[in-house]
Design a protein around this motif. Structure first.
Motif, PDB file in Angstrom:
ATOM      1  N   GLN A 166      -7.309  -2.828 -14.023  1.00 48.82           N
ATOM      2  CA  GLN A 166      -8.531  -2.037 -14.041  1.00 48.82           C
ATOM      3  C   GLN A 166      -8.702  -1.161 -12.810  1.00 48.82           C
ATOM      4  O   GLN A 166      -9.294  -0.089 -12.883  1.00 48.82           O
ATOM      5  CB  GLN A 166      -9.740  -2.967 -14.153  1.00 48.82           C
ATOM      6  N   LYS A 167      -8.198  -1.607 -11.673  1.00 45.87           N
ATOM      7  CA  LYS A 167      -8.383  -0.848 -10.444  1.00 45.87           C
ATOM      8  C   LYS A 167      -7.278  -1.176  -9.458  1.00 45.87           C
ATOM      9  O   LYS A 167      -6.503  -2.123  -9.649  1.00 45.87           O
ATOM     10  CB  LYS A 167      -9.754  -1.143  -9.831  1.00 45.87           C
ATOM     11  N   VAL A 168      -7.199  -0.385  -8.418  1.00 50.28           N
ATOM     12  CA  VAL A 168      -6.186  -0.541  -7.377  1.00 50.28           C
ATOM     13  C   VAL A 168      -6.898  -0.425  -6.040  1.00 50.28           C
ATOM     14  O   VAL A 168      -7.829   0.372  -5.876  1.00 50.28           O
ATOM     15  CB  VAL A 168      -5.083   0.531  -7.498  1.00 50.28           C
ATOM     16  N   GLN A 169      -6.473  -1.213  -5.057  1.00 50.40           N
ATOM     17  CA  GLN A 169      -7.144  -1.182  -3.764  1.00 50.40           C
ATOM     18  C   GLN A 169      -6.158  -1.102  -2.609  1.00 50.40           C
ATOM     19  O   GLN A 169      -4.978  -1.408  -2.733  1.00 50.40           O
ATOM     20  CB  GLN A 169      -8.055  -2.396  -3.597  1.00 50.40           C
ATOM     21  N   TRP A 170      -6.697  -0.668  -1.446  1.00 47.51           N
ATOM     22  CA  TRP A 170      -5.951  -0.587  -0.189  1.00 47.51           C
ATOM     23  C   TRP A 170      -6.741  -1.372   0.851  1.00 47.51           C
ATOM     24  O   TRP A 170      -7.897  -1.042   1.127  1.00 47.51           O
ATOM     25  CB  TRP A 170      -5.789   0.875   0.239  1.00 47.51           C
ATOM     26  N   ASP A 171      -6.144  -2.439   1.421  1.00 48.40           N
ATOM     27  CA  ASP A 171      -6.882  -3.277   2.359  1.00 48.40           C
ATOM     28  C   ASP A 171      -6.233  -3.362   3.733  1.00 48.40           C
ATOM     29  O   ASP A 171      -6.483  -4.287   4.504  1.00 48.40           O
ATOM     30  CB  ASP A 171      -7.082  -4.679   1.788  1.00 48.40           C
TER      31      ASP A 171
ATOM     32  N   ILE B 251       3.882  -0.205  -1.212  1.00 47.43           N
ATOM     33  CA  ILE B 251       3.677  -1.584  -1.656  1.00 47.43           C
ATOM     34  C   ILE B 251       2.464  -2.221  -0.986  1.00 47.43           C
ATOM     35  O   ILE B 251       2.162  -3.389  -1.244  1.00 47.43           O
ATOM     36  CB  ILE B 251       4.936  -2.444  -1.431  1.00 47.43           C
ATOM     37  N   THR B 252       1.738  -1.460  -0.146  1.00 49.26           N
ATOM     38  CA  THR B 252       0.499  -1.963   0.435  1.00 49.26           C
ATOM     39  C   THR B 252      -0.628  -1.972  -0.592  1.00 49.26           C
ATOM     40  O   THR B 252      -1.587  -2.739  -0.473  1.00 49.26           O
ATOM     41  CB  THR B 252       0.106  -1.102   1.655  1.00 49.26           C
ATOM     42  N   PHE B 253      -0.536  -1.123  -1.611  1.00 54.29           N
ATOM     43  CA  PHE B 253      -1.551  -1.098  -2.662  1.00 54.29           C
ATOM     44  C   PHE B 253      -1.556  -2.419  -3.437  1.00 54.29           C
ATOM     45  O   PHE B 253      -0.506  -3.031  -3.638  1.00 54.29           O
ATOM     46  CB  PHE B 253      -1.280   0.038  -3.647  1.00 54.29           C
ATOM     47  N   THR B 254      -2.733  -2.840  -3.878  1.00 59.00           N
ATOM     48  CA  THR B 254      -2.888  -4.067  -4.649  1.00 59.00           C
ATOM     49  C   THR B 254      -3.565  -3.754  -5.978  1.00 59.00           C
ATOM     50  O   THR B 254      -4.614  -3.110  -6.008  1.00 59.00           O
ATOM     51  CB  THR B 254      -3.748  -5.089  -3.880  1.00 59.00           C
ATOM     52  N   ALA B 255      -2.973  -4.211  -7.077  1.00 63.14           N
ATOM     53  CA  ALA B 255      -3.556  -4.012  -8.399  1.00 63.14           C
ATOM     54  C   ALA B 255      -4.476  -5.177  -8.736  1.00 63.14           C
ATOM     55  O   ALA B 255      -4.159  -6.337  -8.466  1.00 63.14           O
ATOM     56  CB  ALA B 255      -2.453  -3.884  -9.447  1.00 63.14           C
ATOM     57  N   ILE B 256      -5.637  -4.870  -9.347  1.00 55.17           N
ATOM     58  CA  ILE B 256      -6.618  -5.873  -9.751  1.00 55.17           C
ATOM     59  C   ILE B 256      -6.775  -5.825 -11.263  1.00 55.17           C
ATOM     60  O   ILE B 256      -6.990  -4.751 -11.842  1.00 55.17           O
ATOM     61  CB  ILE B 256      -7.977  -5.614  -9.074  1.00 55.17           C
ATOM     62  N   ASP B 257      -6.684  -6.981 -11.913  1.00 52.30           N
ATOM     63  CA  ASP B 257      -6.755  -6.999 -13.374  1.00 52.30           C
ATOM     64  C   ASP B 257      -8.194  -7.127 -13.875  1.00 52.30           C
ATOM     65  O   ASP B 257      -9.152  -7.132 -13.085  1.00 52.30           O
ATOM     66  CB  ASP B 257      -5.851  -8.095 -13.948  1.00 52.30           C
ATOM     67  N   ASP B 258      -8.351  -7.237 -15.192  1.00 51.02           N
ATOM     68  CA  ASP B 258      -9.672  -7.274 -15.799  1.00 51.02           C
ATOM     69  C   ASP B 258     -10.419  -8.581 -15.548  1.00 51.02           C
ATOM     70  O   ASP B 258     -11.592  -8.703 -15.897  1.00 51.02           O
ATOM     71  CB  ASP B 258      -9.561  -7.016 -17.307  1.00 51.02           C
ATOM     72  N   ARG B 259      -9.762  -9.556 -14.933  1.00 56.09           N
ATOM     73  CA  ARG B 259     -10.429 -10.795 -14.532  1.00 56.09           C
ATOM     74  C   ARG B 259     -10.763 -10.806 -13.045  1.00 56.09           C
ATOM     75  O   ARG B 259     -11.220 -11.808 -12.511  1.00 56.09           O
ATOM     76  CB  ARG B 259      -9.528 -11.990 -14.870  1.00 56.09           C
ATOM     77  N   GLY B 260     -10.470  -9.683 -12.383  1.00 54.94           N
ATOM     78  CA  GLY B 260     -10.730  -9.595 -10.954  1.00 54.94           C
ATOM     79  C   GLY B 260      -9.669 -10.242 -10.096  1.00 54.94           C
ATOM     80  O   GLY B 260      -9.871 -10.447  -8.893  1.00 54.94           O
ATOM     81  N   GLN B 261      -8.504 -10.536 -10.666  1.00 53.66           N
ATOM     82  CA  GLN B 261      -7.429 -11.198  -9.943  1.00 53.66           C
ATOM     83  C   GLN B 261      -6.364 -10.193  -9.513  1.00 53.66           C
ATOM     84  O   GLN B 261      -6.070  -9.235 -10.225  1.00 53.66           O
ATOM     85  CB  GLN B 261      -6.786 -12.281 -10.812  1.00 53.66           C
ATOM     86  N   GLN B 262      -5.794 -10.428  -8.333  1.00 57.06           N
ATOM     87  CA  GLN B 262      -4.698  -9.595  -7.864  1.00 57.06           C
ATOM     88  C   GLN B 262      -3.449  -9.877  -8.691  1.00 57.06           C
ATOM     89  O   GLN B 262      -3.178 -11.016  -9.055  1.00 57.06           O
ATOM     90  CB  GLN B 262      -4.418  -9.856  -6.382  1.00 57.06           C
ATOM     91  N   GLN B 263      -2.695  -8.829  -8.992  1.00 55.96           N
ATOM     92  CA  GLN B 263      -1.484  -8.964  -9.776  1.00 55.96           C
ATOM     93  C   GLN B 263      -0.254  -8.602  -8.948  1.00 55.96           C
ATOM     94  O   GLN B 263      -0.319  -7.778  -8.039  1.00 55.96           O
ATOM     95  CB  GLN B 263      -1.554  -8.071 -11.022  1.00 55.96           C
ATOM     96  N   GLN B 264       0.836  -9.224  -9.283  1.00 53.91           N
ATOM     97  CA  GLN B 264       2.089  -9.080  -8.554  1.00 53.91           C
ATOM     98  C   GLN B 264       2.994  -8.079  -9.276  1.00 53.91           C
ATOM     99  O   GLN B 264       3.264  -8.223 -10.469  1.00 53.91           O
ATOM    100  CB  GLN B 264       2.760 -10.449  -8.475  1.00 53.91           C
TER     101      GLN B 264
END
Length: 231
Positions: free
Chosen positions: A206-211, A152-165
């Motif tokens: 669109q993408k997934v990140q680890w911060d 659950i540390t991964f964060t999904a980013i949508d096509d508007r560049g916003q983080q999704q829950q």
């Protein structure tokens, strides 16, 4: 709750013990609080913001180091990270991480037919499901704290560049299962997980990140400003 149906809702920050399947992620990251070293955690130097350059597409760090902040990886490309569990992210000292190899395997678009046995409200029924498939491998002899899930540390980013829950299910959602790590999750052990999302307004992931990552004393991890990105 009606027999044969499961309930879904969005939550923030951490997995809730006792709920099966897709545990929630945060809608917005907050800087990691500088904290004390975790007992038994793997220790190594935090990559400096000045010297760490983005890795080439699909490239990951070697086994003796961490993938540098700002790396961009293709789906299926592994990254080596130092995960600081939330329960150990306290105090004023340096943070040491539990070493993991993490991979975003794919982003898959679903259909509302996947949710035929899930209780959703009207707005949720108009959303588009997306699933993020993950793989996590332990590279340390230090197991994660009880009820902690690095997935659950991964964060999904949508096509508007916003983080999704992501959403959490009361019951097991077989289309996208998010199990807890295996009991003996130590060096060489791997598990696969999935995070589910309902994206409104015809949007997409669109993408997934680890911060998340280790820090020096009284500093924020460099991965917060320069996350590892897949996609």
């Amino acid at each position: 709750m009606k027999p044969g149906r499961i309930t879904a809702w969005a939550i923030a920050a951490v997995a809730v013990p006792g709920l099966a399947a897709c545990s929630g992620t945060s809608t917005g990251s907050s800087p990691a609080s500088p904290g004390s070293s975790a007992t038994g955690s793997t220790s190594w130097s935090t990559p400096s913001q000045a010297s760490s350059q983005p890795a080439a597409q699909g490239q990951a760090a070697g086994s003796g180091s961490l993938t540098p902040p700002g790396a961009h990886l293709a789906f299926g490309g592994p990254a080596t990270v130092g995960w600081v569990p939330p329960s150990q992210d306290t105090g004023t000292g340096a943070h040491r991480g539990i070493k993991l190899r993490v991979t975003v395997v794919s982003i898959q678009k679903g259909t509302m037919a996947d949710f035929r046995n899930v209780e959703l409200n009207g707005n949720e029924r108009k959303s588009t499901p997306y699933y993020v498939q993950l793989r996590v491998t332990a590279l340390s002899s230090t197991p994660p704290p009880k009820d902690s899930d690095p997935a659950i540390t991964f964060t999904a980013i949508d096509d508007r560049g916003q983080q999704q829950q992501s959403i959490t299910f009361l019951g097991t959602f077989s289309r996208c299962d998010d199990p807890m790590p295996p009991k003996q999750f130590v060096s060489g052990k791997t598990y696969e997980s999935c995070l589910a999302y309902l994206i409104p307004g015809g949007g997409s992931i669109q993408k997934v990140q680890w911060d998340n990552g280790p820090t020096a004393a009284n500093e924020v991890t460099p991965y917060f400003d320069r996350p590892i990105v897949w996609g």
